[in-house]
Design an enzyme around this catalytic site. Sequence first.
Site, PDB file in Angstrom:
ATOM      1  N   LYS A  65       0.796  -1.219   0.000  1.00 30.68           N
ATOM      2  CA  LYS A  65       0.000   0.000   0.000  1.00 30.68           C
ATOM      3  C   LYS A  65       0.839   1.285   0.000  1.00 30.68           C
ATOM      4  O   LYS A  65       0.468   2.270  -0.630  1.00 30.68           O
ATOM      5  CB  LYS A  65      -0.943   0.024   1.220  1.00 30.68           C
ATOM      6  CG  LYS A  65      -2.022  -1.036   1.230  1.00 30.68           C
ATOM      7  CD  LYS A  65      -3.046  -0.809   0.150  1.00 30.68           C
ATOM      8  CE  LYS A  65      -4.370  -1.549   0.354  1.00 30.68           C
ATOM      9  NZ  LYS A  65      -4.309  -2.957   0.720  1.00 30.68           N
ATOM     10  N   GLU A  87     -10.184   6.002   2.579  1.00 29.95           N
ATOM     11  CA  GLU A  87     -11.009   4.874   2.995  1.00 29.95           C
ATOM     12  C   GLU A  87     -10.050   3.731   3.308  1.00 29.95           C
ATOM     13  O   GLU A  87      -8.909   3.733   2.850  1.00 29.95           O
ATOM     14  CB  GLU A  87     -11.955   4.457   1.869  1.00 29.95           C
ATOM     15  CG  GLU A  87     -11.349   3.524   0.800  1.00 29.95           C
ATOM     16  CD  GLU A  87     -10.201   4.128  -0.005  1.00 29.95           C
ATOM     17  OE1 GLU A  87     -10.108   5.376  -0.073  1.00 29.95           O
ATOM     18  OE2 GLU A  87      -9.377   3.358  -0.554  1.00 29.95           O
ATOM     19  N   SER A 353       1.568  -9.779  -1.227  1.00 28.43           N
ATOM     20  CA  SER A 353       1.193  -8.367  -1.056  1.00 28.43           C
ATOM     21  C   SER A 353       1.353  -7.844   0.370  1.00 28.43           C
ATOM     22  O   SER A 353       1.520  -6.644   0.560  1.00 28.43           O
ATOM     23  CB  SER A 353      -0.239  -8.146  -1.544  1.00 28.43           C
ATOM     24  OG  SER A 353      -1.136  -9.021  -0.890  1.00 28.43           O
TER      25      SER A 353
HETATM   26  C1  LIG Z   1      -5.309  -3.985   0.548  1.00 28.68           C
HETATM   27  C2  LIG Z   1      -4.663  -5.269   0.364  1.00 28.68           C
HETATM   28  C3  LIG Z   1      -5.001  -6.113  -0.706  1.00 28.68           C
HETATM   29  C4  LIG Z   1      -6.122  -5.844  -1.664  1.00 28.68           C
HETATM   30  O1  LIG Z   1      -6.068  -4.656  -2.359  1.00 28.68           O
HETATM   31  P1  LIG Z   1      -5.631  -4.569  -3.880  1.00 28.68           P
HETATM   32  O2  LIG Z   1      -5.907  -3.162  -4.246  1.00 28.68           O
HETATM   33  O3  LIG Z   1      -6.491  -5.537  -4.648  1.00 28.68           O
HETATM   34  O4  LIG Z   1      -4.207  -4.919  -3.936  1.00 28.68           O
HETATM   35  C5  LIG Z   1      -4.276  -7.267  -0.865  1.00 28.68           C
HETATM   36  N1  LIG Z   1      -3.290  -7.615  -0.002  1.00 28.68           N
HETATM   37  C6  LIG Z   1      -2.962  -6.837   1.050  1.00 28.68           C
HETATM   38  C7  LIG Z   1      -1.878  -7.284   1.968  1.00 28.68           C
HETATM   39  C8  LIG Z   1      -3.635  -5.647   1.264  1.00 28.68           C
HETATM   40  O5  LIG Z   1      -3.292  -4.885   2.315  1.00 28.68           O
END
Ligand SMILES: *Cc1c(COP(=O)(O)O)cnc(C)c1O
Length: 373
Positions: A65, A87, A353
């Site tokens: 993020k 948000e 992610s």
């Molecule tokens: C917010 C988040 C997501 C999902 O959001 P995307 O915009 O689809 O990437 C996925 N993995 C993690 C660790 C997140 O914090």
Amino acid sequence: MLDELESTFEQYRNDPDFLKELNFYLHDYSGRETPLYYAESLTKHLGGAKIYLKREDLNHLDSHKLNNVLGQILLAKRMGKTRVIAETGAGQHGVATAAAAAKFGMECDVYMGAEDVKRQHLNVFRMEMMGARVHSVTEGTATLKEAVDAAFAAWMSDLDAFYVLGSAVGPHPYPTIVHEFQKIISVESRRQILKKEGLLPDTVIACVGGGSNAIGAFSQYVNDKEVQLIGVEAAGHGINTNKHAATMTKGTVGIIDGMKTISLFEEDGSVSPVYSISAGLDYPGVGPEHAFLKDSGRVTYVAATDDEAVQALLLLSKKEGIIPAIESSHAIAQAIKQAPGMDKKQIIIINLSGRGDKDVATIADYLGEKITE
Ligand SMILES: *Cc1c(COP(=O)(O)O)cnc(C)c1O
């Protein structure tokens, strides 16, 4: 104000001073570049394709993020903004925004669904520690969709504030901006895999909520037709139940949150309530670029259930000593299905992610174990 944002973005996206400042923060503040890690134990266990993990979990604040937030906050700074609104679903975007706002001396208001406030209380407290005000939104399913509505409304009542949007969604130019700031994931992974293997990957897998980590993970491979790109959505209790967030698998084209894209709608045209064990994936829409990539056939979208994601989380924890976010675990679940049928010379990159510390209580709960009083 979207016009003003677009012209600011176009002015700075290739500006050397802007990029120098952004790269400084990505490097020295967030800790980039993130490693591309060969998960040898998981690979051996699954007995097929070589599995690499793009370690976005190692960014400052535990997920991808911050890549996007740093870009947007530096645009806000160029625009002379002193207050930001955001948000948040899982709280990861809120935490990254709260941190960047603290760092750049801006006021910060974060809108979060009451259900997510409950599931991710640690993140609420982290945001407050960094000086942000967290607003709990109780409408509808009290999750991300309602938080987006409340944050948009807050922006409409103070257009001098800068709206830091957390995923590749919403009205233009946001999906373009978020793609631009998240493409660093595949800029790095492409360079890293070529260096390590001398080859492009056969498959890149990423989870899809709104689609920001996936668009960043896919971006630099879209023109390499031989690289298979797979987005994994949340199937919750199963795509044939009414408790899922499998937008691409079950959705239709419509308007949501200021964009025309694929979304989940009810018979009467209202947006469907969605569900996933992961607070970051339970969004009824998806970024418009993903809708395009699905229609063009370039990206394949599949879904993984809560149970598959939890099993994947536990497997990566046991095999590699890495506890992944429950969102990212959906992508791992797909690799677990796919890798054993692939050749040992083939390569899968999973975009990891985020890290799973925030999810430990949720997982314990799912497994029926009590870790708090
Ligand atoms: C917010 C988040 C997501 C999902 O959001 P995307 O915009 O689809 O990437 C996925 N993995 C993690 C660790 C997140 O914090």
